[in-house]
Design an enzyme around this catalytic site. Structure first.
Site, PDB file in Angstrom:
ATOM      1  N   GLU A  53       0.869  -1.180   0.000  1.00 22.89           N
ATOM      2  CA  GLU A  53       0.000   0.000   0.000  1.00 22.89           C
ATOM      3  C   GLU A  53       0.903   1.226   0.000  1.00 22.89           C
ATOM      4  OE1 GLU A  53      -2.893   1.970  -0.764  1.00 22.89           O
ATOM      5  OE2 GLU A  53      -3.372  -0.153  -0.435  1.00 22.89           O
ATOM      6  N   CYS A  84       4.962  -2.046  -8.232  1.00 23.11           N
ATOM      7  CA  CYS A  84       3.578  -1.663  -7.920  1.00 23.11           C
ATOM      8  C   CYS A  84       3.538  -0.479  -6.941  1.00 23.11           C
ATOM      9  CB  CYS A  84       2.821  -2.889  -7.425  1.00 23.11           C
ATOM     10  SG  CYS A  84       1.058  -2.731  -7.638  1.00 23.11           S
ATOM     11  N   HIS A 181       3.622  -7.622 -10.456  1.00 23.12           N
ATOM     12  CA  HIS A 181       4.481  -8.287  -9.470  1.00 23.12           C
ATOM     13  C   HIS A 181       5.189  -9.480 -10.102  1.00 23.12           C
ATOM     14  CE1 HIS A 181       2.706  -6.415  -5.800  1.00 23.12           C
ATOM     15  NE2 HIS A 181       1.736  -6.191  -6.655  1.00 23.12           N
ATOM     16  N   GLU A 183       7.554 -11.078  -8.468  1.00 24.28           N
ATOM     17  CA  GLU A 183       7.982 -11.939  -7.350  1.00 24.28           C
ATOM     18  C   GLU A 183       6.917 -12.935  -6.928  1.00 24.28           C
ATOM     19  OE1 GLU A 183       6.871  -8.978  -7.161  1.00 24.28           O
ATOM     20  OE2 GLU A 183       5.607  -8.798  -5.389  1.00 24.28           O
TER      21      GLU A 183
END
Ligand code: GLN
Length: 203
Positions: A53, A84, A181, A183
């Site tokens: 966030e 992100c 993402h 990962e």
């Protein structure tokens, strides 16, 4: 080589894992650890700002003083990989697809405007195939979770990947950033590229 993953909030463990795998594949010796404070950041050769966030990560790093150290180190040339929420934090300009202006702390370094939540909300999350051809990656998996898109690119910003006509990965010198993402898949090619950026700088 010392790699840190900013660990105030977000998917830290997955990035530590992916970076360790990437280092092993490249035959590079080093450490990858979670970092939070200006002191822990000081000795790093490269930093990953993970997804999570962005408002929360920004506020926390403002309060503990990490944001200032991160900015100084990136300006001094340290490679950084923003994913992100990390991409959002690196940017100069942000707006949210639904609420518009967001008053959030930013590093103000990556010359783009990002649109938060550009692909919809949590329920609209998806995984898809993307490519990053300018980095020599023909195809890889990308997970989009409330992902931003990248707009208004400055002239020093190179498009690395697009999805559905939207720019979803860029590089500006020592800054690499993706709205998806990598990962969360078992493909570590982007982490590998990032570790190579750090290795090149160390030479
Ligand atoms: N939408 C989130 C934000 O604005 C980012 C989501 C993510 O990192 N997966 O911070």
């Amino acid at each position: 080589m010392n790699i840190g993953v900013l660990g105030l909030q977000g998917d830290v463990a997955e990035n530590i894992n992916a970076s360790r795998q990437a280092m092993a594949k490249l035959g590079i010796k080093g450490t990858v650890k979670q970092v939070k404070t200006p002191e822990e950041l000081a000795s790093l050769d490269g930093l990953i700002i993970p997804g999570g966030e962005s408002t929360m990560i920004g506020q926390m790093s403002l309060v503990n003083g990490a944001i200032k150290t991160i900015k100084e180190k990136i300006q001094a040339g340290m490679p950084v990989f923003g994913i992100c929420a990390g991409l959002i934090l690196l940017s100069k300009n942000v707006r949210d697809k639904t609420v518009g202006k967001t008053n959030q702390p930013l590093l103000d370094l990556l010359d783009v405007r990002v649109e938060r939540n550009s692909f919809g909300r949590q329920k609209d999350s998806f995984e898809t195939e993307v490519s990053a051809e300018p980095l020599g990656i023909q195809r890889m998996r990308g997970v989009f979770i409330r992902s931003p898109s990248i707009e208004d690119l400055g002239k020093n910003v190179k498009v690395v990947s697009k999805f559905n006509e939207k720019v979803v990965a860029v590089q500006q010198g020592n800054i690499l950033a993706t709205s998806f993402h990598p990962e969360l898949t078992n493909d570590v090619s982007l982490h590998r590229y990032f570790i190579s950026m750090v290795a090149t700088r160390k030479k």
